[in-house]
Design a protein around this motif. Sequence first.
Motif, PDB file in Angstrom:
ATOM      1  N   UNK A 123       0.829  -1.201   0.000  1.00  0.00           N
ATOM      2  CA  UNK A 123       0.000   0.000   0.000  1.00  0.00           C
ATOM      3  C   UNK A 123       0.871   1.262   0.000  1.00  0.00           C
ATOM      4  N   UNK A 124       1.914   1.258   0.819  1.00  0.00           N
ATOM      5  CA  UNK A 124       2.817   2.409   0.925  1.00  0.00           C
ATOM      6  C   UNK A 124       3.518   2.692  -0.389  1.00  0.00           C
ATOM      7  N   UNK A 125       4.141   1.660  -0.982  1.00  0.00           N
ATOM      8  CA  UNK A 125       4.945   1.892  -2.182  1.00  0.00           C
ATOM      9  C   UNK A 125       4.068   2.237  -3.380  1.00  0.00           C
ATOM     10  N   UNK A 126       2.862   1.701  -3.434  1.00  0.00           N
ATOM     11  CA  UNK A 126       1.943   2.092  -4.509  1.00  0.00           C
ATOM     12  C   UNK A 126       1.672   3.589  -4.444  1.00  0.00           C
ATOM     13  N   UNK A 127       1.496   4.102  -3.231  1.00  0.00           N
ATOM     14  CA  UNK A 127       1.203   5.531  -3.051  1.00  0.00           C
ATOM     15  C   UNK A 127       2.429   6.402  -3.284  1.00  0.00           C
ATOM     16  N   UNK A 128       3.551   6.036  -2.642  1.00  0.00           N
ATOM     17  CA  UNK A 128       4.719   6.913  -2.659  1.00  0.00           C
ATOM     18  C   UNK A 128       5.490   6.848  -3.979  1.00  0.00           C
ATOM     19  N   UNK A 129       5.388   5.731  -4.700  1.00  0.00           N
ATOM     20  CA  UNK A 129       5.983   5.647  -6.038  1.00  0.00           C
ATOM     21  C   UNK A 129       4.977   6.072  -7.102  1.00  0.00           C
ATOM     22  N   UNK A 130       3.749   6.345  -6.669  1.00  0.00           N
ATOM     23  CA  UNK A 130       2.678   6.712  -7.581  1.00  0.00           C
ATOM     24  C   UNK A 130       2.299   8.171  -7.476  1.00  0.00           C
ATOM     25  N   UNK A 131       1.009   8.424  -7.624  1.00  0.00           N
ATOM     26  CA  UNK A 131       0.525   9.804  -7.728  1.00  0.00           C
ATOM     27  C   UNK A 131       0.732  10.623  -6.456  1.00  0.00           C
ATOM     28  N   UNK A 132       0.605   9.992  -5.280  1.00  0.00           N
ATOM     29  CA  UNK A 132       0.766  10.740  -4.046  1.00  0.00           C
ATOM     30  C   UNK A 132       2.206  11.238  -3.900  1.00  0.00           C
ATOM     31  N   UNK A 150      12.729   8.228  -5.385  1.00  0.00           N
ATOM     32  CA  UNK A 150      12.391   7.095  -4.515  1.00  0.00           C
ATOM     33  C   UNK A 150      12.593   7.458  -3.044  1.00  0.00           C
ATOM     34  N   UNK A 151      11.526   7.465  -2.294  1.00  0.00           N
ATOM     35  CA  UNK A 151      11.614   7.734  -0.866  1.00  0.00           C
ATOM     36  C   UNK A 151      12.217   6.518  -0.161  1.00  0.00           C
ATOM     37  N   UNK A 152      13.013   6.753   0.862  1.00  0.00           N
ATOM     38  CA  UNK A 152      13.628   5.665   1.628  1.00  0.00           C
ATOM     39  C   UNK A 152      12.701   5.271   2.773  1.00  0.00           C
ATOM     40  N   UNK A 153      12.907   4.076   3.299  1.00  0.00           N
ATOM     41  CA  UNK A 153      11.967   3.490   4.256  1.00  0.00           C
ATOM     42  C   UNK A 153      12.334   3.825   5.698  1.00  0.00           C
ATOM     43  N   UNK A 270      18.428   6.528  -6.075  1.00  0.00           N
ATOM     44  CA  UNK A 270      17.133   5.878  -6.303  1.00  0.00           C
ATOM     45  C   UNK A 270      17.224   4.357  -6.258  1.00  0.00           C
ATOM     46  N   UNK A 271      18.273   3.794  -6.844  1.00  0.00           N
ATOM     47  CA  UNK A 271      18.401   2.337  -6.879  1.00  0.00           C
ATOM     48  C   UNK A 271      18.790   1.786  -5.512  1.00  0.00           C
ATOM     49  N   UNK A 272      19.547   2.537  -4.733  1.00  0.00           N
ATOM     50  CA  UNK A 272      19.882   2.105  -3.376  1.00  0.00           C
ATOM     51  C   UNK A 272      18.654   2.132  -2.482  1.00  0.00           C
ATOM     52  N   UNK A 273      17.712   3.021  -2.774  1.00  0.00           N
ATOM     53  CA  UNK A 273      16.482   3.101  -1.977  1.00  0.00           C
ATOM     54  C   UNK A 273      15.753   1.764  -1.939  1.00  0.00           C
ATOM     55  N   UNK A 274      15.730   1.054  -3.062  1.00  0.00           N
ATOM     56  CA  UNK A 274      15.027  -0.230  -3.105  1.00  0.00           C
ATOM     57  C   UNK A 274      15.648  -1.238  -2.138  1.00  0.00           C
ATOM     58  N   UNK A 275      16.985  -1.243  -2.048  1.00  0.00           N
ATOM     59  CA  UNK A 275      17.667  -2.154  -1.129  1.00  0.00           C
ATOM     60  C   UNK A 275      17.405  -1.755   0.325  1.00  0.00           C
ATOM     61  N   UNK A 276      17.459  -0.450   0.589  1.00  0.00           N
ATOM     62  CA  UNK A 276      17.241   0.030   1.960  1.00  0.00           C
ATOM     63  C   UNK A 276      15.808  -0.245   2.401  1.00  0.00           C
ATOM     64  N   UNK A 277      14.861  -0.102   1.513  1.00  0.00           N
ATOM     65  CA  UNK A 277      13.459  -0.412   1.839  1.00  0.00           C
ATOM     66  C   UNK A 277      13.328  -1.859   2.316  1.00  0.00           C
ATOM     67  N   UNK A 278      13.946  -2.756   1.582  1.00  0.00           N
ATOM     68  CA  UNK A 278      13.841  -4.172   1.933  1.00  0.00           C
ATOM     69  C   UNK A 278      14.564  -4.476   3.235  1.00  0.00           C
ATOM     70  N   UNK A 279      15.695  -3.826   3.488  1.00  0.00           N
ATOM     71  CA  UNK A 279      16.412  -4.020   4.742  1.00  0.00           C
ATOM     72  C   UNK A 279      15.513  -3.710   5.936  1.00  0.00           C
ATOM     73  N   UNK A 280      14.838  -2.557   5.891  1.00  0.00           N
ATOM     74  CA  UNK A 280      13.983  -2.152   7.004  1.00  0.00           C
ATOM     75  C   UNK A 280      12.788  -3.089   7.130  1.00  0.00           C
TER      76      UNK A 280
END
Length: 339
Positions: A123-132, A150-153, A270-280
């Motif tokens: 739900x979060x990533x749909x919003x934050x990577x999307x229109x919101x 890409x927002x970090x987690x 931006x690409x590091x954000x995806x890894x950090x998101x998964x870490x958290x």
Amino acid sequence: MNTTSRRSFLKLMAVAASAPSLTVISRPARAAEFTLRYANNLPGTHPMNVRAKEMAARVSAESKGRVEIQIFPNNQLGGDTDTLSQLRSGAVDLFTLSPLILGTFIPTAQVSGIGFAFNDYDNVWAAMDGDLGAYVRKQIGATSIFAFEKIWNGGFRQITTSTRAIAQPKDLQGMKLRVPPSPLWTSMFKDFGAAPASVNFSEVYSALQTHVVEGQENPLSIIYTAKLFEVQKFCSLTNHMWDGFWFLGNKDSFGRLPPDLQTIVRNAINETAAKQREDVTQLDRTLRSKLESAGLKFNEVDKGEFRKQLQASGFYSDWQKKLGPQAWSLLEKYSGKLG
């Protein structure tokens, strides 16, 4: 997560836990043409700084040493509000900041922190990577700063206390609870009947240790890496809001980089954000047992009761007016009806 990925993740966290907190984490052998000062408020062992170190090394390598990113973790350049001012003036080039604290400068940035808006990370990533997220980045970009795509987690936030477990909204009545310096945080916990106190993150541990406040709220990853469990007894799994970190830049200082170097930095962040998101996300799943072993007592809550309290208090209707119809409509596109 497959076995190989899990091994890599555990190895990453083991290295992070043993690494000292450094003022400057990345420094090439020869002087760079361009130096970017990056500040954040988290310990060096948090996944944000572990991954930021990787990101800085990647930028150095891909730019052939032309760009150096100096990393200043753990509030070394000042608290959140002070560092935001430094970013706006160009004294700091890059900064990761909660949308809710950014809301003290850009009010609509707070929209992603509305209480109980998101159910899960999908739900979060749909919003934050999307229109919101696109809407908020546009608001930020209308100022002297900008946000990378890409927002970090930060994670879903939980309440810890030293005096009593929080099972229902009424348990917060009169509680001295630390919240970050954000009007949305303050108003939400006032609507629960608490006595919120705005304290910069650099002062949270001592405020809890000296009982200036009874409790605080943060994701498990921060409760663990900042050792807040040492000065708290109870952890209530409220998931009362998701919080992240916009990776912000000063427009003028970033604009001094040639276009090819801007692309290198932008892609790396931006690409590091995806890894950090998964870490958290992984830490969220695994830290409860570690924190329980350290003496923290956990309890589940009925989140529906907390949401009803915010509806009854007028929290949602008030913030709908403050944030405006466009921001609220985009939020409810992902959260469903809140009021």
